[in-house]
Design an enzyme around this catalytic site. Structure first.
Site, short mmCIF file in Angstrom:
data_model
loop_
_atom_site.label_atom_id
_atom_site.label_comp_id
_atom_site.label_asym_id
_atom_site.label_seq_id
_atom_site.Cartn_x
_atom_site.Cartn_y
_atom_site.Cartn_z
CE1 TYR A 1 -2.76 -3.27 0.60
CE2 TYR A 1 -3.05 -2.66 2.89
CZ TYR A 1 -3.27 -3.53 1.84
OH TYR A 1 -4.01 -4.67 2.05
CB SER B 1 -3.09 -12.70 3.01
OG SER B 1 -4.14 -12.04 2.36
CG ASN B 2 -4.78 -12.77 -1.21
OD1 ASN B 2 -5.99 -12.64 -1.35
ND2 ASN B 2 -4.01 -11.76 -0.85
CE1 TYR C 1 -9.22 -9.29 -0.77
CE2 TYR C 1 -7.85 -10.72 0.56
CZ TYR C 1 -8.32 -10.34 -0.68
OH TYR C 1 -7.90 -10.98 -1.81
CG PHE C 2 -12.28 -6.32 -1.09
CD1 PHE C 2 -11.70 -5.06 -0.98
CD2 PHE C 2 -11.83 -7.17 -2.08
CE1 PHE C 2 -10.68 -4.68 -1.84
CE2 PHE C 2 -10.81 -6.79 -2.95
CZ PHE C 2 -10.24 -5.55 -2.83
N PRO C 3 -14.70 -6.30 3.30
CG PRO C 3 -14.48 -5.39 5.45
CD PRO C 3 -13.68 -5.73 4.22
CG LEU C 4 -17.87 -2.21 4.72
CD1 LEU C 4 -17.56 -0.78 5.18
CD2 LEU C 4 -19.23 -2.64 5.25
P1 NAP Z 1 -13.94 -2.37 2.10
O1 NAP Z 1 -13.62 -2.41 3.54
O2 NAP Z 1 -14.86 -3.38 1.51
O3 NAP Z 1 -14.54 -0.94 1.72
C1 NAP Z 1 -14.00 0.22 2.26
C2 NAP Z 1 -14.56 1.42 1.51
O4 NAP Z 1 -15.98 1.53 1.72
C3 NAP Z 1 -13.99 2.73 2.06
O5 NAP Z 1 -12.74 3.02 1.48
C4 NAP Z 1 -15.07 3.72 1.64
O6 NAP Z 1 -14.91 3.95 0.24
C5 NAP Z 1 -16.34 2.90 1.89
N1 NAP Z 1 -16.84 3.02 3.28
C6 NAP Z 1 -16.29 2.50 4.42
N2 NAP Z 1 -17.04 2.78 5.50
C7 NAP Z 1 -18.09 3.50 5.06
C8 NAP Z 1 -19.21 4.07 5.69
N3 NAP Z 1 -19.41 3.95 6.99
N4 NAP Z 1 -20.13 4.75 4.92
C9 NAP Z 1 -19.94 4.87 3.58
N5 NAP Z 1 -18.89 4.34 2.93
C10 NAP Z 1 -17.96 3.66 3.64
O7 NAP Z 1 -12.63 -2.40 1.18
P2 NAP Z 1 -11.09 -2.19 1.48
O8 NAP Z 1 -10.84 -1.01 2.35
O9 NAP Z 1 -10.40 -2.23 0.18
O10 NAP Z 1 -10.71 -3.50 2.30
C11 NAP Z 1 -10.57 -3.50 3.71
C12 NAP Z 1 -9.15 -3.75 4.11
O11 NAP Z 1 -8.78 -5.09 3.76
C13 NAP Z 1 -8.13 -2.88 3.38
O12 NAP Z 1 -8.05 -1.58 3.88
C14 NAP Z 1 -6.88 -3.70 3.56
O13 NAP Z 1 -6.33 -3.42 4.81
C15 NAP Z 1 -7.40 -5.13 3.48
N6 NAP Z 1 -7.22 -5.77 2.16
C16 NAP Z 1 -6.40 -6.84 2.07
C17 NAP Z 1 -6.19 -7.49 0.87
C18 NAP Z 1 -5.28 -8.69 0.81
O14 NAP Z 1 -4.85 -9.08 -0.28
N7 NAP Z 1 -4.95 -9.29 1.94
C19 NAP Z 1 -6.85 -7.05 -0.30
C20 NAP Z 1 -7.69 -5.95 -0.17
C21 NAP Z 1 -7.89 -5.32 1.04
P3 NAP Z 1 -15.69 5.10 -0.57
O15 NAP Z 1 -15.85 6.28 0.36
O16 NAP Z 1 -14.82 5.32 -1.75
O17 NAP Z 1 -17.00 4.47 -0.95
#
Ligand code: NAP
Length: 315
Positions: free
Chosen positions: A63, A161-162, A209-212
């Site tokens: 990142y 991971s992965n 990951y990508f919970p939302l």
């Molecule tokens: P996510 O948690 O599914 O979505 C986060 C996005 O949703 C935020 O950036 C924001 O984007 C929106 N959001 C979050 N809270 C909100 C709220 N309360 N109201 C409205 N919008 C909201 O996706 P992610 O951040 O990509 O994934 C979570 C974490 O997983 C990452 O930060 C990373 O640490 C980890 N990850 C790991 C891997 C891996 O390969 N191990 C891969 C991916 C991610 P917007 O404002 O743009 O909508």
């Protein structure tokens, strides 16, 4: 039986205790993933998280690359209280000229841990993950090196991971894996077949990951919304698929109203009812989203609501 909501959980058999609502930080300094990020807003998110009781931060070398760890390091320095924070980071990406390859060799993992320690400005990493599998390193050998780093006190717990199911089994041959991080959300439930049951049987925490679903599962989108390019790259946000997905998310509104909570809170609370999922790491673009997601701790879903959510997103 329903798992009770707990405000203090242990990650697998690691001994690490965290607030189950963590913070994913790929949008903190992760300019390679999200261009035009405001670094001050990123640091404010991390500060807001720590100030409100979130103590589990998820980052990775890639990142930024390196920048997310550096910014977190800056916040940690001014915050102090290092022993109250659980930092998870990851490594495996190696740059070869213009190309990026995955490398799980013991020597590269050791070098990567040293690099992360420097960027984070700390002398131990609470949880170190192999970010992606490579093609050549036996996975027990890779994890064996992390076990040595753990004995040396440079890391406190081991994650992968992965990894595929087969790779996870190999990695965990000697029982060293504490945490598995993989994609899992209401739209992507593939992990339910093997990875989640294996994690449960082996005392491994599964961090989704990508919970939302990158914001789609917050309920903030309407079927006719115009989306920016970064969202349109994700198949969940494309064409008819997007319209169907928005409709499914709208099915959660009734439960959110009954819980006096947001849809995002309901979704995150649902994950925490799954076996092996002890904590979640939603990402956030600003401190308001961090605070909103933390309110998940107030949600206690009924068994009927848990079943209803499961049914809504079954296929
Ligand atoms: P996510 O948690 O599914 O979505 C986060 C996005 O949703 C935020 O950036 C924001 O984007 C929106 N959001 C979050 N809270 C909100 C709220 N309360 N109201 C409205 N919008 C909201 O996706 P992610 O951040 O990509 O994934 C979570 C974490 O997983 C990452 O930060 C990373 O640490 C980890 N990850 C790991 C891997 C891996 O390969 N191990 C891969 C991916 C991610 P917007 O404002 O743009 O909508």
């Amino acid at each position: 039986m329903t798992k009770a909501v707990n405000h203090n959980v242990t990650l697998g058999k690691s001994g690490l205790t965290v607030n189950p609502i963590g913070l994913g930080t790929n949008a903190v300094g992760g300019h390679n993933l999200f261009p035009n990020l405001d670094e001050e807003a990123g640091k404010a998110s991390v500060r807001a998280a720590l100030g409100s009781g979130i103590n589990f931060l998820d980052t990775a070398f890639i990142y930024g690359p390196g920048r997310s760890e550096e910014l977190i390091g800056e916040v940690l320095k001014s915050y102090g209280r290092r022993d109250q924070i659980v930092i998870a980071t990851k490594g495996a990406h190696r740059f070869v000229g213009e190309k990026t390859v995955f490398d799980n060799s013991p020597a590269f993992l050791r070098e990567s841990v040293e690099g992360s320690l420097k960027r984070l400005g700390t002398d131990y990493i609470d949880l170190y993950y192999i970010h992606f599998p490579d093609e050549h390193t036996p996975k027990d050998e890779a994890v064996g090196e992390l076990a040595k780093l753990k004995q040396e006190g440079k890391i406190r717990a081991i994650g992968v991971s992965n990894f595929s199911m087969e790779q996870l089994r190999e990695a965990n041959k000697d029982g060293h894996v504490d945490v598995f991080q993989g994609e899992y959300n209401l739209f992507r439930r593939g992990a339910e077949a093997q990875l989640l049951p294996y994690a449960k049987e082996n005392g491994i925490s599964f961090v989704p990951y990508f919970p939302l679903a990158s914001g789609l599962l917050t309920g903030k989108y309407g079927a006719d919304d115009k989306l920016d390019e970064s969202k349109l790259r994700n198949p969940l946000f494309q064409g008819e698929n997007f319209k169907r997905n928005v409709e499914k998310v709208n099915g959660l509104r009734e439960i959110a109203v009954a819980q006096e909570a947001s849809i995002a809170n309901v979704v995150l609370a649902w994950y925490l009812t799954r076996d092996a999922i002890d904590a979640v790491i939603p990402g956030a673009k600003n401190d308001k989203q961090v605070a909103a997601n933390l309110q998940t701790l107030d949600v206690e879903l009924t068994p009927q609501q848990i079943e209803q959510i499961d049914f809504l997103f079954r296929d």
